[in-house]
Motif scaffolding. Sequence first.
Motif, PDB file in Angstrom:
ATOM      1  N   UNK A 189       0.835  -1.210   0.000  1.00 42.32           N
ATOM      2  CA  UNK A 189       0.000   0.000   0.000  1.00 42.32           C
ATOM      3  C   UNK A 189       0.869   1.259   0.000  1.00 42.32           C
ATOM      4  N   UNK A 190       1.953   1.226   0.754  1.00 40.79           N
ATOM      5  CA  UNK A 190       2.863   2.387   0.790  1.00 40.79           C
ATOM      6  C   UNK A 190       3.466   2.648  -0.587  1.00 40.79           C
ATOM      7  N   UNK A 191       3.932   1.601  -1.252  1.00 37.97           N
ATOM      8  CA  UNK A 191       4.532   1.784  -2.586  1.00 37.97           C
ATOM      9  C   UNK A 191       3.500   2.300  -3.575  1.00 37.97           C
ATOM     10  N   UNK A 192       2.271   1.796  -3.479  1.00 37.12           N
ATOM     11  CA  UNK A 192       1.228   2.255  -4.396  1.00 37.12           C
ATOM     12  C   UNK A 192       0.933   3.737  -4.182  1.00 37.12           C
ATOM     13  N   UNK A 193       0.856   4.164  -2.914  1.00 38.68           N
ATOM     14  CA  UNK A 193       0.607   5.590  -2.638  1.00 38.68           C
ATOM     15  C   UNK A 193       1.774   6.445  -3.115  1.00 38.68           C
ATOM     16  N   UNK A 194       2.989   5.945  -2.911  1.00 40.48           N
ATOM     17  CA  UNK A 194       4.173   6.694  -3.327  1.00 40.48           C
ATOM     18  C   UNK A 194       4.181   6.879  -4.845  1.00 40.48           C
ATOM     19  N   UNK A 195       3.851   5.812  -5.577  1.00 41.42           N
ATOM     20  CA  UNK A 195       3.807   5.905  -7.039  1.00 41.42           C
ATOM     21  C   UNK A 195       2.706   6.852  -7.494  1.00 41.42           C
ATOM     22  N   UNK A 196       1.554   6.808  -6.823  1.00 40.46           N
ATOM     23  CA  UNK A 196       0.429   7.661  -7.218  1.00 40.46           C
ATOM     24  C   UNK A 196       0.724   9.137  -6.962  1.00 40.46           C
ATOM     25  N   UNK A 197       1.415   9.423  -5.874  1.00 36.54           N
ATOM     26  CA  UNK A 197       1.655  10.821  -5.496  1.00 36.54           C
ATOM     27  C   UNK A 197       2.883  11.409  -6.181  1.00 36.54           C
ATOM     28  N   UNK A 198       3.930  10.588  -6.329  1.00 35.33           N
ATOM     29  CA  UNK A 198       5.211  11.141  -6.783  1.00 35.33           C
ATOM     30  C   UNK A 198       5.756  10.483  -8.038  1.00 35.33           C
ATOM     31  N   UNK A 215       6.255   6.695 -10.571  1.00 35.24           N
ATOM     32  CA  UNK A 215       6.870   5.380 -10.465  1.00 35.24           C
ATOM     33  C   UNK A 215       8.373   5.477 -10.229  1.00 35.24           C
ATOM     34  N   UNK A 216       9.021   6.479 -10.855  1.00 35.88           N
ATOM     35  CA  UNK A 216      10.477   6.598 -10.694  1.00 35.88           C
ATOM     36  C   UNK A 216      10.858   6.823  -9.232  1.00 35.88           C
ATOM     37  N   UNK A 217      10.096   7.675  -8.530  1.00 37.60           N
ATOM     38  CA  UNK A 217      10.363   7.918  -7.112  1.00 37.60           C
ATOM     39  C   UNK A 217      10.153   6.655  -6.298  1.00 37.60           C
ATOM     40  N   UNK A 218       9.095   5.929  -6.608  1.00 42.77           N
ATOM     41  CA  UNK A 218       8.831   4.691  -5.884  1.00 42.77           C
ATOM     42  C   UNK A 218       9.963   3.692  -6.084  1.00 42.77           C
ATOM     43  N   UNK A 219      10.413   3.519  -7.328  1.00 42.61           N
ATOM     44  CA  UNK A 219      11.497   2.574  -7.605  1.00 42.61           C
ATOM     45  C   UNK A 219      12.788   2.978  -6.903  1.00 42.61           C
ATOM     46  N   UNK A 220      13.001   4.274  -6.759  1.00 45.87           N
ATOM     47  CA  UNK A 220      14.237   4.759  -6.135  1.00 45.87           C
ATOM     48  C   UNK A 220      14.323   4.399  -4.661  1.00 45.87           C
ATOM     49  N   UNK A 276      19.365  -1.102  -6.385  1.00 49.62           N
ATOM     50  CA  UNK A 276      18.425  -0.942  -7.488  1.00 49.62           C
ATOM     51  C   UNK A 276      18.327   0.537  -7.857  1.00 49.62           C
ATOM     52  N   UNK A 277      18.551   0.846  -9.137  1.00 52.69           N
ATOM     53  CA  UNK A 277      18.495   2.246  -9.596  1.00 52.69           C
ATOM     54  C   UNK A 277      17.716   2.316 -10.900  1.00 52.69           C
ATOM     55  N   UNK A 278      16.910   3.367 -11.016  1.00 50.81           N
ATOM     56  CA  UNK A 278      16.161   3.592 -12.243  1.00 50.81           C
ATOM     57  C   UNK A 278      16.884   4.633 -13.079  1.00 50.81           C
ATOM     58  N   UNK A 290       6.918  -5.831 -14.584  1.00 52.16           N
ATOM     59  CA  UNK A 290       7.763  -6.386 -13.531  1.00 52.16           C
ATOM     60  C   UNK A 290       6.973  -6.362 -12.232  1.00 52.16           C
ATOM     61  N   UNK A 291       6.810  -7.519 -11.602  1.00 52.78           N
ATOM     62  CA  UNK A 291       6.100  -7.591 -10.329  1.00 52.78           C
ATOM     63  C   UNK A 291       7.093  -7.322  -9.197  1.00 52.78           C
ATOM     64  N   UNK A 292       6.785  -6.344  -8.366  1.00 53.92           N
ATOM     65  CA  UNK A 292       7.615  -6.026  -7.212  1.00 53.92           C
ATOM     66  C   UNK A 292       7.064  -6.777  -6.010  1.00 53.92           C
ATOM     67  N   UNK A 293       7.904  -7.587  -5.369  1.00 58.83           N
ATOM     68  CA  UNK A 293       7.450  -8.471  -4.298  1.00 58.83           C
ATOM     69  C   UNK A 293       8.200  -8.137  -3.010  1.00 58.83           C
ATOM     70  N   UNK A 294       7.534  -7.536  -2.020  1.00 53.99           N
ATOM     71  CA  UNK A 294       8.216  -7.287  -0.744  1.00 53.99           C
ATOM     72  C   UNK A 294       8.447  -8.598  -0.010  1.00 53.99           C
TER      73      UNK A 294
END
Length: 259
Positions: free
Chosen positions: A91-100, A102-107, A114-116, A138-142
């Motif tokens: 949920x945190x990653x999804x909110x981060x991607x929505x607000x800022x 996908x690049x910020x979330x991946x960072x 891992x670097x974008x 790409x599926x991101x799996x915590x």
Amino acid sequence: MPDFLTPEPPRVARTFAEELAAALDDPGAPVVADTVAFGAVLRTRVRVVDDLVAHPDRGRRTLATSFAALHRALLAEDWPRLHAQLAADVAHRARLAARHGVETMLATLNPDLVRWHHPFLEYAGPPEPDYPLHGRGLVLVPSMFLTDGVHRQLNDRQQPMLFYPARTAGAFWRNPGDPGGRLADPIGARRAAVLRTIATRPGCGTGDLAAALGVAPSTASAQVAHLRRAGLVVTVREARRARHEPSPLGWQLLETFIA
């Protein structure tokens, strides 16, 4: 681990037994090929690897028995807490991607490894050829079992996956039994159990929630109502069915506490 042991995560919550079956009961899984590839990177021979190659069906039964015993002895008590933290991380990653974006979330996944760099997601590990996704995504799996690294699973038959440490993984294992860090402290043990269960089954109905908790539907409904009044749960009604999921405040609470 051999790739066949880590199938793509399901879209709905599974019990441990269902997850074990998904990994070990697939008759089409290339057990021998995956095990041979895995054995090639091991520094020392491992008996279970040889058994899987020579007798794949028997080897899978041995793994199932061993994993069940390990889960029962070490992880079963904490399994709901582990699942709740994985759900909170997603949920945190999804909110981060929505607000800022996908690049910020991946960072934030694991900045050291891992670097974008558009258009590539780069991994600072042993050199390997580029792996094109060809639109598969790409599926991101915590993971609660990775604390200082990442794991890639890239093959031509499964959805490409990148396993990374969940945000609370390190703290969880440093203080696995610390009662001061548990969600039960601020909201009580029963409501903490309800919120954790809803987090692992977003969109679940009251009946599903009651069955998972082992309580009467009326009890589950009353606990959800308390959480909803506190702003921790959102309920959406579809026809005659109510579906529950954590609110943004509920997710933040799960992230803050080692639930």
